[in-house]
Design an enzyme around this catalytic site. Structure first.
Site, PDB file in Angstrom:
ATOM      1  N   ASP A   1      -0.344 -12.486  -9.407  1.00  0.00           N
ATOM      2  CA  ASP A   1       1.107 -12.351  -9.370  1.00  0.00           C
ATOM      3  C   ASP A   1       1.742 -13.736  -9.487  1.00  0.00           C
ATOM      4  O   ASP A   1       1.482 -14.616  -8.658  1.00  0.00           O
ATOM      5  CB  ASP A   1       1.533 -11.673  -8.066  1.00  0.00           C
ATOM      6  CG  ASP A   1       2.907 -11.042  -8.170  1.00  0.00           C
ATOM      7  OD1 ASP A   1       3.431 -10.939  -9.296  1.00  0.00           O
ATOM      8  OD2 ASP A   1       3.457 -10.649  -7.129  1.00  0.00           O
TER       9      ASP A   1
ATOM     10  N   GLU B   1       9.395  -4.884  -5.275  1.00  0.00           N
ATOM     11  CA  GLU B   1       9.693  -6.024  -6.146  1.00  0.00           C
ATOM     12  C   GLU B   1       9.576  -5.556  -7.594  1.00  0.00           C
ATOM     13  O   GLU B   1       8.542  -5.035  -8.001  1.00  0.00           O
ATOM     14  CB  GLU B   1       8.732  -7.194  -5.892  1.00  0.00           C
ATOM     15  CG  GLU B   1       8.924  -7.842  -4.525  1.00  0.00           C
ATOM     16  CD  GLU B   1       8.224  -9.201  -4.396  1.00  0.00           C
ATOM     17  OE1 GLU B   1       7.261  -9.455  -5.150  1.00  0.00           O
ATOM     18  OE2 GLU B   1       8.651  -9.997  -3.544  1.00  0.00           O
TER      19      GLU B   1
ATOM     20  N   LYS C   1       1.220  -7.829   1.238  1.00  0.00           N
ATOM     21  CA  LYS C   1       1.282  -7.419  -0.168  1.00  0.00           C
ATOM     22  C   LYS C   1       0.140  -6.498  -0.594  1.00  0.00           C
ATOM     23  O   LYS C   1       0.266  -5.804  -1.601  1.00  0.00           O
ATOM     24  CB  LYS C   1       1.192  -8.661  -1.069  1.00  0.00           C
ATOM     25  CG  LYS C   1       2.306  -9.669  -0.897  1.00  0.00           C
ATOM     26  CD  LYS C   1       3.504  -9.329  -1.745  1.00  0.00           C
ATOM     27  CE  LYS C   1       4.463 -10.509  -1.847  1.00  0.00           C
ATOM     28  NZ  LYS C   1       5.621 -10.162  -2.701  1.00  0.00           N
TER      29      LYS C   1
ATOM     30  N   THR D   1       9.115 -11.193  -8.878  1.00  0.00           N
ATOM     31  CA  THR D   1      10.372 -10.444  -8.843  1.00  0.00           C
ATOM     32  C   THR D   1      11.369 -10.939  -9.889  1.00  0.00           C
ATOM     33  O   THR D   1      11.649 -12.132  -9.978  1.00  0.00           O
ATOM     34  CB  THR D   1      11.008 -10.574  -7.450  1.00  0.00           C
ATOM     35  OG1 THR D   1      10.030 -10.240  -6.490  1.00  0.00           O
ATOM     36  CG2 THR D   1      12.204  -9.645  -7.304  1.00  0.00           C
TER      37      THR D   1
ATOM     38  N   HIS E   1      14.917 -15.676  -8.407  1.00  0.00           N
ATOM     39  CA  HIS E   1      14.160 -15.205  -7.241  1.00  0.00           C
ATOM     40  C   HIS E   1      13.688 -16.385  -6.389  1.00  0.00           C
ATOM     41  O   HIS E   1      13.845 -16.388  -5.164  1.00  0.00           O
ATOM     42  CB  HIS E   1      12.967 -14.364  -7.708  1.00  0.00           C
ATOM     43  CG  HIS E   1      12.071 -13.904  -6.590  1.00  0.00           C
ATOM     44  ND1 HIS E   1      12.488 -13.044  -5.597  1.00  0.00           N
ATOM     45  CD2 HIS E   1      10.769 -14.189  -6.304  1.00  0.00           C
ATOM     46  CE1 HIS E   1      11.492 -12.820  -4.748  1.00  0.00           C
ATOM     47  NE2 HIS E   1      10.438 -13.502  -5.160  1.00  0.00           N
TER      48      HIS E   1
ATOM     49  N   GLU F   1      16.354  -9.967  -1.074  1.00  0.00           N
ATOM     50  CA  GLU F   1      17.440 -10.790  -1.600  1.00  0.00           C
ATOM     51  C   GLU F   1      18.796 -10.101  -1.439  1.00  0.00           C
ATOM     52  O   GLU F   1      19.765 -10.726  -1.019  1.00  0.00           O
ATOM     53  CB  GLU F   1      17.201 -11.108  -3.086  1.00  0.00           C
ATOM     54  CG  GLU F   1      16.031 -12.049  -3.312  1.00  0.00           C
ATOM     55  CD  GLU F   1      15.705 -12.194  -4.793  1.00  0.00           C
ATOM     56  OE1 GLU F   1      16.504 -12.798  -5.522  1.00  0.00           O
ATOM     57  OE2 GLU F   1      14.638 -11.705  -5.218  1.00  0.00           O
TER      58      GLU F   1
ATOM     59  N   THR G   1       0.227  -1.683  -4.829  1.00  0.00           N
ATOM     60  CA  THR G   1       0.968  -2.216  -5.974  1.00  0.00           C
ATOM     61  C   THR G   1       0.971  -1.112  -7.033  1.00  0.00           C
ATOM     62  O   THR G   1      -0.101  -0.606  -7.371  1.00  0.00           O
ATOM     63  CB  THR G   1       0.277  -3.477  -6.545  1.00  0.00           C
ATOM     64  OG1 THR G   1       0.114  -4.438  -5.501  1.00  0.00           O
ATOM     65  CG2 THR G   1       1.088  -4.085  -7.675  1.00  0.00           C
TER      66      THR G   1
ATOM     67  N   ARG H   1       7.909  -7.438   4.410  1.00  0.00           N
ATOM     68  CA  ARG H   1       8.413  -8.807   4.589  1.00  0.00           C
ATOM     69  C   ARG H   1       8.068  -9.393   5.948  1.00  0.00           C
ATOM     70  O   ARG H   1       7.784 -10.595   6.058  1.00  0.00           O
ATOM     71  CB  ARG H   1       9.930  -8.835   4.391  1.00  0.00           C
ATOM     72  CG  ARG H   1      10.393  -8.345   3.041  1.00  0.00           C
ATOM     73  CD  ARG H   1       9.773  -9.117   1.902  1.00  0.00           C
ATOM     74  NE  ARG H   1      10.301  -8.686   0.616  1.00  0.00           N
ATOM     75  CZ  ARG H   1       9.866  -9.147  -0.557  1.00  0.00           C
ATOM     76  NH1 ARG H   1       8.857 -10.030  -0.593  1.00  0.00           N
ATOM     77  NH2 ARG H   1      10.386  -8.708  -1.680  1.00  0.00           N
TER      78      ARG H   1
ATOM     79  N   ASP I   1       5.554  -4.557  -6.866  1.00  0.00           N
ATOM     80  CA  ASP I   1       4.747  -5.269  -5.871  1.00  0.00           C
ATOM     81  C   ASP I   1       5.340  -4.977  -4.489  1.00  0.00           C
ATOM     82  O   ASP I   1       6.037  -5.801  -3.903  1.00  0.00           O
ATOM     83  CB  ASP I   1       4.798  -6.768  -6.194  1.00  0.00           C
ATOM     84  CG  ASP I   1       4.006  -7.597  -5.212  1.00  0.00           C
ATOM     85  OD1 ASP I   1       3.018  -7.090  -4.675  1.00  0.00           O
ATOM     86  OD2 ASP I   1       4.393  -8.767  -4.988  1.00  0.00           O
TER      87      ASP I   1
ATOM     88  N   GLU J   1       8.904  -6.010 -11.270  1.00  0.00           N
ATOM     89  CA  GLU J   1       8.145  -6.978 -12.072  1.00  0.00           C
ATOM     90  C   GLU J   1       7.695  -6.359 -13.390  1.00  0.00           C
ATOM     91  O   GLU J   1       7.601  -5.135 -13.524  1.00  0.00           O
ATOM     92  CB  GLU J   1       6.897  -7.468 -11.299  1.00  0.00           C
ATOM     93  CG  GLU J   1       7.205  -7.963  -9.895  1.00  0.00           C
ATOM     94  CD  GLU J   1       6.077  -8.761  -9.266  1.00  0.00           C
ATOM     95  OE1 GLU J   1       5.144  -9.166  -9.990  1.00  0.00           O
ATOM     96  OE2 GLU J   1       6.134  -8.990  -8.040  1.00  0.00           O
TER      97      GLU J   1
ATOM     98  N   GLN K   1       4.452 -10.255   5.845  1.00  0.00           N
ATOM     99  CA  GLN K   1       4.290 -11.375   4.915  1.00  0.00           C
ATOM    100  C   GLN K   1       4.706 -12.705   5.546  1.00  0.00           C
ATOM    101  O   GLN K   1       3.987 -13.700   5.445  1.00  0.00           O
ATOM    102  CB  GLN K   1       5.142 -11.087   3.666  1.00  0.00           C
ATOM    103  CG  GLN K   1       5.056 -12.122   2.567  1.00  0.00           C
ATOM    104  CD  GLN K   1       6.053 -11.836   1.425  1.00  0.00           C
ATOM    105  OE1 GLN K   1       6.559 -10.728   1.286  1.00  0.00           O
ATOM    106  NE2 GLN K   1       6.322 -12.850   0.623  1.00  0.00           N
TER     107      GLN K   1
END
Lengths: 427, 427
Positions: free
Chosen positions: B129, B193, B247, B352, B136, B366, B251, B231, B227, B195, B234
């Site tokens: 990734d 996320e 993570k 992202t 981002h 975000e 996925t 948070r 993804d 992607e 993480q």
């Protein structure tokens, strides 16, 4: 526990070891075998000839070119096969006609170790590198940033660049920062990392977790691992996502997977570290059996190409796995606590195994304080004026790890063979 | 460029798309197909019946249950197959007897999309990734720590937990820190996320690098990727080794691999960012052709389970891939610059894809400033008092990405299908 096969006292492959590997010869295709003294025992042919027919298991798994299918079988199958192999190979075997006294079969299935080429023992799906040796964390990270030490920290590594011992690799190029200017250049800080790694046998479904007290059932066995590292590239890229190109150019493993059954006599309690509070372990990491790490010595030797490098026994470090603070079971429990699926052939490594003294470190980064203090290999057998000094690795350097567990019982060593690799010049 | 197959104007799968996927039905085993309008064309049966016999290639690759072998063939083979498929499916085909006018064969090879189950299109060796969208990086990282923006930052992800669209997953448990005390709990900050990701077709040997101007030859095609991220987990674990359990629980990818040939009309130049100096790109990242990113719109919808969530068209974000600052070719050049080997089936993702406005962001982290400012989905079709507000994801939430490239030329859209997944409660 002695064998009718003559096993030298210093052999890694005593009758109580019986590690699994994948080998080939000029005339034999890639197949599964076990090492016994100076021989490889061809388990494919043994299975084909029905030697294991008394055990209820899918014997096609032993006829494969990797260990993935066999490793995913129930632990009781592995135990039964091990028991039968010990019976077959023991000096006082009651099954002499099956192997010891069967000259034709012996000719077919016992191949001198020096005639075989070893391969990656398993097809590796995912490779994860942990960081579970407090001395390494303390030496490398604690000065830089606050780091949690109450859980087994880890990052995902690169599976495609894991190679078997003996595979040379090129010094990697990458982005290196000098005077705040990034340039593309061959690493000037090429290093190794002494690690132990476990191969997963039986995994878990996505969304399910592996209980810490059940986790050893998921582990097929253990190998040595060298997580070659380019420190300048690593440090230029690691914030905030962790190591990437500084690590993914090559990772070497020893070819023989040593089972937990073979290592059982060498279990020991993790050390307690006065400067590291492990009291607040969360319950999912709390093991009922405290003797969950192993007492294995790992020597690191370096053979340079220039004449002044030619020591008789150029040992750099004498490492020990007793400094590991989280067991493989704890690593697996942590890795799967959020539901991450493990598959047969996945590899999880300990991170650098460093101890408290300079001779017990597991990488040059620590021993030379990032290249500022040159480090000299010990001359076990001093010869005239020869010495070997390094800050980081030079082209042509051959680095080899050798590891064994030995309780002095006279029952023989449980060794890992060699995990070695040579540095080729950058292209 | 119109087909004798009736293709609705809003279909993702126009004649100029022809993406590759792996499907099965109740009666057909897992196999390779391409999507055309409301149908899947069974490429296994087409190959078995010799429809591609005019093209010199190993046709067994199309009879496999994954795309790995086919993707590793030379680009010219893929181009020739594509050309032949376009000829076969075009309204004014000169090859009518091979398919259009062959009722029996059409019955065998054209399967309604709604009757098929899609699978992971390739066996994924390694998943990486990247983090190549400056908005981002700016929104998430720049406040926290100095981050390099002159190279495509990346970390190794977890291949075993990559699943195909439609696979639900459990809200993960993990270590979360509250008042400086770590506890094991289900994540309270579950996020997605947005992607884009490229599947590698033809890789490189270990120790060799992929030239940036040749790198597109290594890319088989592109999918959408979610993804999923926890948070709180993480952030509790990412120093200094990067994201791990936050993570690796799931996925998701869309099932159809859209080729670069199909996306060629939608190439565009990367944006220049006044606040981000890209002048000092090192030469190994310097592409001759500047139009190396794509103009693809990605909508993010969220369907909640409670009644007040029931918007008619609950779109959260409208993202665009034009904010990507490093192309897949540049990512590959960087990934392999130290010699890391790529294999067919490896997956590399963009990170992202966020844009400058709140409606163009690619994750809730975000949009809600880490959960401090609730975010409301836009009501495209307002209904009485209904609204959908989130800080992070709730159990039962279904998140779906839909992406398409459309130049308004009337030649049809090049779409990706859906990349969706539903949040199940934690166990």
């Amino acid at each position: 526990m002695h064998s009718w096969i003559p096993i030298p006292a210093n052999s890694d492959f005593s009758l109580r070891n019986l590690p699994y590997g994948v080998f080939s010869t000029d005339s034999l295709s890639q197949r599964i075998g076990t090492a016994i003294g100076p021989y490889v025992l061809d388990l494919k042919v043994m299975a084909q000839e029905g030697v294991f027919s008394s055990i209820a298991f899918d014997s096609t798994t032993l006829k494969s070119s990797t260990l993935n299918a066999y490793a995913s079988l129930d632990k009781n199958v592995h135990k039964a096969i091990r028991q039968l192999l010990v019976q077959l190979l023991a000096k006082d075997t009651s099954l002499g006609s099956a192997l010891r006294d069967n000259t034709e079969r012996k000719r077919r299935v016992l191949i001198p170790l020096h005639d075989v080429k070893m391969h990656l023992p398993m097809s590796i799906g995912d490779y994860t590198d942990f960081c579970v040796v407090p001395y390494h964390l303390k030496n490398v990270c604690l000065d830089l940033t606050p780091v949690r030490m109450d859980l087994p920290l880890a990052y995902h590594g690169r599976a495609s660049s894991v190679v078997v011992s003996g595979t040379p690799f090129r010094r990697p190029k990458g982005q290196v920062i000098s005077n705040n200017i990034p340039t593309l250049s061959a690493t000037q800080k090429l290093d190794f990392e002494v690690e132990l790694a476990a191969f997963i046998g039986h995994g878990n479904e996505m969304g399910c977790l592996i209980d810490v007290n059940d986790a050893e059932n998921s582990i097929f066995g253990i190998v040595l691992l060298n997580d070659w590292s380019a420190r300048d590239i690593q440090f230029s890229e690691s914030t905030p996502l962790g190591p990437f190109n500084g690590k993914n150019f090559c990772t070497s493993i020893s070819p023989w997977i040593v089972t937990l059954d073979a290592l059982a006599p060498f279990r020991t309690n993790p050390l307690s570290y006065s400067w590291w509070l492990q009291d607040n372990l969360l319950s999912y990491l709390d093991e009922k059996e405290p003797n969950s790490v192993y007492n294995i010595d790992i020597d690191v030797s370096l053979t340079g190409r220039s004449s002044q490098d030619s020591l008789t026994d150029p040992v750099l470090f004498n490492c020990s796995t007793r400094y590991i603070s989280f067991s493989f079971a704890q690593m697996l429990a942590h890795h799967s606590v959020g539901g991450c699926p493990m598959r047969s052939g996945d590899l999880i490594a300990t991170g650098t195994i460093s101890g408290p003294t300079r001779r017990e470190l597991g990488c040059l980064l620590e021993a030379t304080k990032n290249g500022t203090e040159p480090y000299e290999a010990q001359e076990i057998s001093p010869s005239d004026g020869c010495k070997l000094v390094r800050t980081f690795l030079e082209d042509g350097d051959l680095v080899e790890f050798r590891a064994r567990a030995d309780d002095g019982s006279g029952l023989g060593k449980v060794g890992f063979g060699i995990c070695g690799g040579k540095v080729l010049p950058s292209i």
